[in-house]
Structures are given as structure tokens and as C-alpha cells.
Design a protein around this motif. Structure first.
Motif, PDB file in Angstrom:
ATOM      1  N   ARG A  10      20.818  -0.795  15.987  1.00 46.41           N
ATOM      2  CA  ARG A  10      22.616  -1.420  16.627  1.00 46.41           C
ATOM      3  C   ARG A  10      22.535  -2.352  15.593  1.00 46.41           C
ATOM      4  NH1 ARG A  10      24.763  -2.624  21.197  1.00 46.41           N
ATOM      5  NH2 ARG A  10      23.878  -1.704  22.040  1.00 46.41           N
ATOM      6  N   SER A  11      23.726  -2.720  15.195  1.00 49.18           N
ATOM      7  CA  SER A  11      24.875  -3.781  14.645  1.00 49.18           C
ATOM      8  C   SER A  11      24.830  -4.905  14.833  1.00 49.18           C
ATOM      9  CB  SER A  11      25.411  -3.113  14.137  1.00 49.18           C
ATOM     10  OG  SER A  11      26.763  -3.110  14.931  1.00 49.18           O
ATOM     11  N   PRO A  12      24.394  -6.443  15.084  1.00 44.67           N
ATOM     12  CA  PRO A  12      24.905  -7.920  14.774  1.00 44.67           C
ATOM     13  C   PRO A  12      26.092  -7.867  15.725  1.00 44.67           C
ATOM     14  CG  PRO A  12      24.031  -7.375  12.750  1.00 44.67           C
ATOM     15  CD  PRO A  12      24.426  -5.818  13.081  1.00 44.67           C
ATOM     16  N   PRO A  13      26.049  -8.256  16.441  1.00 42.87           N
ATOM     17  CA  PRO A  13      28.093  -8.999  17.081  1.00 42.87           C
ATOM     18  C   PRO A  13      27.942  -9.826  16.611  1.00 42.87           C
ATOM     19  CG  PRO A  13      25.922  -9.136  18.756  1.00 42.87           C
ATOM     20  CD  PRO A  13      25.423  -8.719  17.513  1.00 42.87           C
ATOM     21  N   LEU A  14      28.877  -9.942  15.375  1.00 43.94           N
ATOM     22  CA  LEU A  14      28.743 -10.531  14.461  1.00 43.94           C
ATOM     23  C   LEU A  14      30.241 -11.199  13.744  1.00 43.94           C
ATOM     24  CD1 LEU A  14      27.651  -9.317  10.681  1.00 43.94           C
ATOM     25  CD2 LEU A  14      26.058 -10.427  12.437  1.00 43.94           C
ATOM     26  N   TRP A  15      30.852 -11.274  15.405  1.00 48.63           N
ATOM     27  CA  TRP A  15      32.142 -11.648  15.930  1.00 48.63           C
ATOM     28  C   TRP A  15      32.560 -12.958  15.978  1.00 48.63           C
ATOM     29  CZ3 TRP A  15      32.977 -14.112  20.455  1.00 48.63           C
ATOM     30  CH2 TRP A  15      31.628 -13.795  20.872  1.00 48.63           C
ATOM     31  N   LYS A  16      31.124 -13.160  16.030  1.00 50.10           N
ATOM     32  CA  LYS A  16      31.345 -15.187  16.749  1.00 50.10           C
ATOM     33  C   LYS A  16      31.121 -16.200  14.809  1.00 50.10           C
ATOM     34  CE  LYS A  16      28.566 -15.533  21.232  1.00 50.10           C
ATOM     35  NZ  LYS A  16      27.519 -16.031  21.457  1.00 50.10           N
ATOM     36  N   SER A  17      31.096 -15.644  14.124  1.00 50.95           N
ATOM     37  CA  SER A  17      31.286 -16.284  12.977  1.00 50.95           C
ATOM     38  C   SER A  17      32.912 -15.821  12.736  1.00 50.95           C
ATOM     39  CB  SER A  17      30.162 -15.641  11.863  1.00 50.95           C
ATOM     40  OG  SER A  17      30.077 -13.861  11.546  1.00 50.95           O
ATOM     41  N   TYR A  18      33.023 -15.071  12.593  1.00 52.52           N
ATOM     42  CA  TYR A  18      34.589 -14.914  12.232  1.00 52.52           C
ATOM     43  C   TYR A  18      36.040 -15.587  13.002  1.00 52.52           C
ATOM     44  CZ  TYR A  18      32.308 -11.843   8.357  1.00 52.52           C
ATOM     45  OH  TYR A  18      31.881 -11.329   7.620  1.00 52.52           O
ATOM     46  N   SER A 117      40.851 -10.974  18.466  1.00 55.24           N
ATOM     47  CA  SER A 117      40.452 -12.432  19.408  1.00 55.24           C
ATOM     48  C   SER A 117      41.625 -12.168  21.036  1.00 55.24           C
ATOM     49  CB  SER A 117      41.356 -13.061  18.731  1.00 55.24           C
ATOM     50  OG  SER A 117      40.846 -14.401  19.289  1.00 55.24           O
ATOM     51  N   GLN A 118      42.212 -11.687  20.965  1.00 52.26           N
ATOM     52  CA  GLN A 118      42.785 -11.155  22.174  1.00 52.26           C
ATOM     53  C   GLN A 118      41.956 -10.425  23.812  1.00 52.26           C
ATOM     54  OE1 GLN A 118      47.118 -10.386  21.806  1.00 52.26           O
ATOM     55  NE2 GLN A 118      47.782 -12.259  22.699  1.00 52.26           N
ATOM     56  N   VAL A 119      41.334  -9.425  22.746  1.00 52.21           N
ATOM     57  CA  VAL A 119      40.788  -8.625  24.045  1.00 52.21           C
ATOM     58  C   VAL A 119      39.028  -9.310  24.003  1.00 52.21           C
ATOM     59  CG1 VAL A 119      39.166  -6.709  23.841  1.00 52.21           C
ATOM     60  CG2 VAL A 119      41.426  -6.251  22.789  1.00 52.21           C
ATOM     61  N   LEU A 120      38.535  -9.958  22.672  1.00 49.15           N
ATOM     62  CA  LEU A 120      37.106 -10.867  23.643  1.00 49.15           C
ATOM     63  C   LEU A 120      37.972 -12.009  24.882  1.00 49.15           C
ATOM     64  CD1 LEU A 120      36.431 -11.441  19.505  1.00 49.15           C
ATOM     65  CD2 LEU A 120      34.753 -10.047  21.268  1.00 49.15           C
ATOM     66  N   ALA A 130      34.020  -5.161  23.522  1.00 44.16           N
ATOM     67  CA  ALA A 130      34.405  -5.561  21.940  1.00 44.16           C
ATOM     68  C   ALA A 130      33.434  -6.100  21.992  1.00 44.16           C
ATOM     69  CB  ALA A 130      35.692  -5.824  22.342  1.00 44.16           C
ATOM     70  N   ARG A 131      32.238  -7.687  22.075  1.00 43.28           N
ATOM     71  CA  ARG A 131      31.429  -7.934  21.779  1.00 43.28           C
ATOM     72  C   ARG A 131      30.553  -7.598  21.335  1.00 43.28           C
ATOM     73  NH1 ARG A 131      32.688 -13.492  23.896  1.00 43.28           N
ATOM     74  NH2 ARG A 131      34.466 -13.554  24.925  1.00 43.28           N
ATOM     75  N   THR A 132      30.579  -6.104  21.385  1.00 42.62           N
ATOM     76  CA  THR A 132      28.753  -5.260  21.009  1.00 42.62           C
ATOM     77  C   THR A 132      29.392  -4.448  19.311  1.00 42.62           C
ATOM     78  OG1 THR A 132      30.079  -3.458  21.888  1.00 42.62           O
ATOM     79  CG2 THR A 132      27.956  -4.580  23.389  1.00 42.62           C
ATOM     80  N   LEU A 133      30.697  -4.696  19.032  1.00 43.10           N
ATOM     81  CA  LEU A 133      31.200  -4.519  17.516  1.00 43.10           C
ATOM     82  C   LEU A 133      31.056  -5.672  16.970  1.00 43.10           C
ATOM     83  CD1 LEU A 133      35.059  -3.339  19.085  1.00 43.10           C
ATOM     84  CD2 LEU A 133      32.801  -2.150  19.312  1.00 43.10           C
ATOM     85  N   CYS A 134      30.635  -4.832  15.443  1.00 39.23           N
ATOM     86  CA  CYS A 134      30.494  -5.545  14.429  1.00 39.23           C
ATOM     87  C   CYS A 134      31.677  -6.291  13.306  1.00 39.23           C
ATOM     88  CB  CYS A 134      29.799  -4.804  13.996  1.00 39.23           C
ATOM     89  SG  CYS A 134      28.934  -5.869  11.811  1.00 39.23           S
ATOM     90  N   VAL A 135      32.216  -7.693  13.155  1.00 37.83           N
ATOM     91  CA  VAL A 135      33.353  -7.784  12.047  1.00 37.83           C
ATOM     92  C   VAL A 135      33.032  -7.625  10.948  1.00 37.83           C
ATOM     93  CG1 VAL A 135      34.554  -8.999  11.371  1.00 37.83           C
ATOM     94  CG2 VAL A 135      34.638  -8.965  13.417  1.00 37.83           C
ATOM     95  N   LEU A 284      41.029  -6.992   9.668  1.00 37.78           N
ATOM     96  CA  LEU A 284      39.570  -6.840   9.703  1.00 37.78           C
ATOM     97  C   LEU A 284      39.181  -5.313   9.610  1.00 37.78           C
ATOM     98  CD1 LEU A 284      39.093  -9.324  12.804  1.00 37.78           C
ATOM     99  CD2 LEU A 284      38.691  -9.802  10.501  1.00 37.78           C
ATOM    100  N   LEU A 285      37.965  -4.954   9.028  1.00 42.19           N
ATOM    101  CA  LEU A 285      37.163  -3.897   9.449  1.00 42.19           C
ATOM    102  C   LEU A 285      36.088  -4.375   9.901  1.00 42.19           C
ATOM    103  CD1 LEU A 285      37.219  -1.311   7.980  1.00 42.19           C
ATOM    104  CD2 LEU A 285      35.149  -2.417   6.176  1.00 42.19           C
ATOM    105  N   VAL A 286      36.240  -3.581  11.178  1.00 41.40           N
ATOM    106  CA  VAL A 286      34.862  -3.060  12.091  1.00 41.40           C
ATOM    107  C   VAL A 286      34.315  -2.382  12.370  1.00 41.40           C
ATOM    108  CG1 VAL A 286      34.897  -4.326  14.460  1.00 41.40           C
ATOM    109  CG2 VAL A 286      36.536  -5.158  12.831  1.00 41.40           C
ATOM    110  N   ALA A 287      33.049  -2.770  12.534  1.00 44.81           N
ATOM    111  CA  ALA A 287      31.876  -1.354  13.089  1.00 44.81           C
ATOM    112  C   ALA A 287      31.776  -1.091  14.161  1.00 44.81           C
ATOM    113  CB  ALA A 287      31.141  -1.277  12.099  1.00 44.81           C
ATOM    114  N   ALA A 288      31.712  -0.150  14.655  1.00 42.42           N
ATOM    115  CA  ALA A 288      31.501   0.621  16.210  1.00 42.42           C
ATOM    116  C   ALA A 288      29.349   0.082  16.498  1.00 42.42           C
ATOM    117  CB  ALA A 288      31.204   1.810  16.580  1.00 42.42           C
TER     118      ALA A 288
END
Length: 299
Positions: A10-18, A117-120, A130-135, A284-288
Motif C-alpha cells: 500500500r502506498s502511503p496517503p501522502l495527500w496531507k503534506s501537499y 482538495s474538494q473531494v477530500l 480519496a484519502r487512500t490515494l498517494c500524491v 498533481l500526479l496521483v497514484a492508486a
């Protein structure tokens, strides 16, 4: 650890840092290039070459910016990470891309920062997924470009859109969402197109605008957008991009903190003689979530 999808790390949910309020918090693509330049040679030197793998990258519509950016990324990766095969798919844009990532129909996607951001923040029904995705990082900044027939311009800013028949962008695209959000905040009220033409890509939309199917259209993307370049070149003087007034920019940035002012420099399009003030945000480039962490680092 192998880099293929078989391990399903599982890729880490890095969205918070972005996903900060300011677009300046987004990482730049040059950082990813620097990481790649360091990690790939080290992996090769260690003899730990990854097995062949295929990744599905969803982009955008023909004539926009997401699609050529996707082609550039795939071409770059084919040279630098040849063990990975990237297959591109055209889509309606950001919202469509997020839905495909969440449904498992794509591995990588180009996504507008503000729709993400709106989806989050709870827009729609996929906030938790969406919070499981990796930015992976920020690619470039969008510029919102509202193109109108020159003969209909009176005031010389977005107020001219009120009452006009307007195509807001491909259905389920970030451009469509942003157009409705921006113009609602600014109390500008065009008549949106809600027929089959609403699903056009940017190239087809520019052709329809030239035919007179509608009066104005949204083109959201990096400058220059090929469809807008072609429209201005083939129909000199017939169309123009409406600027934001300073008051509009201040109001929009105040109420929509994810955006900032952007300038489309003179000469960016055929016969464009002056700078144009507009707004934009990062893409952004986002990964599943199923894409391996080591593969994300390599890319």
C-alpha cells in the motif's frame, strides 16, 4: 522488494503534506526528477532491476493539457524506467480520473489540485476513498482561460459572460467544476450548455465555438492550450480571453484559498498583445493505493 504490483504494497496517503491552502506548498516536478536521477542508477548498480510492469495513466481530453503532459511523462519514463510500460487513456479530466483511481480502473492520474482538495473535504461521495490515494508531486500550474467571441465583449472582463451561452468544459472535468464555482462566487451568470456538446473535448469545443454553437467556453490548463492556439490562429481577431479584474481576483482568492493569481503573458497566443490576469492552481500526479511504494519512488 520487487517493484511490480504483485506485492501490492500500500502506498502511503501522502495527500496531507501537499493539500495546503496555498498552491506554493506543492512539490515541483524538478524534485521528482532529482529523486529519479538518484534512485534509478542506485537500483541498477545493485542489480535489483524490477520486473516488467504495466501502469494505466489517465489524462484528459484531446486539445487540453493533461493529454500531452501524459504523453511526455510516458515517454520520459520509457527512457528512464524502461522496465515499466505506461499505457495512456483519454478521459473527461480531473473528477473522472479520481473516480477511475478509486474504482481501480487506473494506476496513475493527472488531477487538478482543487478538485482533489474538494473531494477530500467531502464534496461528492468518495472522500474516504480519496484519502487512500498517494500524491506523487505537483506537475505544473493551470490557468483558467475563458474564451469569448470578440463581438460580444462589452465590459472587458468576466462580467461579459453573464447571459451568454457558455460551455463550461468537459463533463466531470476540473475546468467545469472551477467555472461554476468561480462564476458563482463572482455573481456572474451565464447560461451553461447542458446538451451533448457539454461532453466535448477541448479541440471539438473550440470548433463548436468557431461555428457559433455557443458564445463562450472554458479552457483550463497550462499555457498554451493547443485548442486555444488553433482557434486564435485560424480565426484571427474573432475571439479573446477575458481577464479578471483586480477586484475579482481579490474576491476569489479571499473566498477560494486554493487558488492564486496567474498571468498569461503577452504573446502566449497568436495576436495576444497584452498580459491577461486570471487564476490558477497546481495539477498533481496521483497514484492508486495499490501501486508499490518503491515503484512510486522510482517514477
Amino acid at each position: 522488494m520487487p517493484l511490480g504490483r504483485g506485492a501490492r504494497v500500500r502506498s502511503p496517503p501522502l495527500w496531507k503534506s501537499y493539500m495546503g491552502a496555498s498552491a506554493n506548498r506543492y512539490a515541483v516536478l524538478s524534485t521528482l526528477m532529482a529523486i529519479l536521477a538518484l534512485t534509478v542508477p542506485l537500483a541498477a548498480a545493485a542489480g535489483d532491476a524490477p520486473p516488467a510492469d504495466t501502469l494505466r495513466l489517465v489524462t484528459g481530453s484531446v486539445g487540453g493539457t493533461f493529454l500531452p503532459v501524459g504523453h511526455d511523462l510516458a515517454s520520459w519514463w520509457s527512457e528512464t524506467v524502461p522496465e515499466v510500460v505506461v499505457v495512456l487513456d483519454t478521459t473527461a479530466g480531473s473528477v473522472d480520473n479520481l473516480q477511475r483511481l478509486i474504482r481501480g480502473e487506473a494506476d496513475l492520474a493527472v488531477v487538478g489540485g482543487t478538485p482533489f482538495s474538494q473531494v477530500l473535504d467531502g464534496w461528492g461521495t468518495h472522500s474516504d476513498e480519496a484519502r487512500t490515494l498517494c500524491v506523487m508531486g505537483s506537475l505544473y500550474k493551470d490557468a483558467e482561460q475563458y474564451v469569448v467571441r470578440s463581438s460580444l465583449v462589452r465590459v472587458g472582463n468576466l462580467l461579459d459572460l453573464s447571459g451568454l451561452l457558455m460551455y463550461p468544459g468537459p463533463h466531470h472535468s476540473g475546468g467545469e467544476i472551477d467555472t461554476r464555482r468561480f462564476l458563482s462566487t463572482l455573481e456572474v451568470e451565464p447560461q451553461y450548455v447542458y446538451v451533448d456538446d457539454r461532453d466535448k473535448g477541448y479541440s471539438a469545443a473550440a470548433e463548436a465555438l468557431a461555428r457559433g454553437d455557443f458564445d463562450a467556453a472554458t479552457f483550463s490548463g497550462g499555457v498554451p492550450i493547443q485548442a486555444v492556439t488553433d482557434l486564435f490562429r485560424d480565426h484571427p481577431g474573432e475571439f479573446q480571453i477575458l481577464p479578471f479584474s483586480r477586484h475579482m481576483l481579490n474576491k476569489l482568492v479571499h473566498f477560494e484559498g486554493d487558488y492564486e493569481g496567474v498571468v498569461i503573458r503577452a504573446g502566449s497566443y497568436p495576436d495576444q498583445e497584452q498580459d491577461i490576469r486570471t487564476v490558477g492552481g497546481p495539477n498533481l500526479l496521483v497514484a492508486a493505493p495499490g501501486v508499490d511504494t518503491e515503484l512510486i519512488l522510482a517514477l
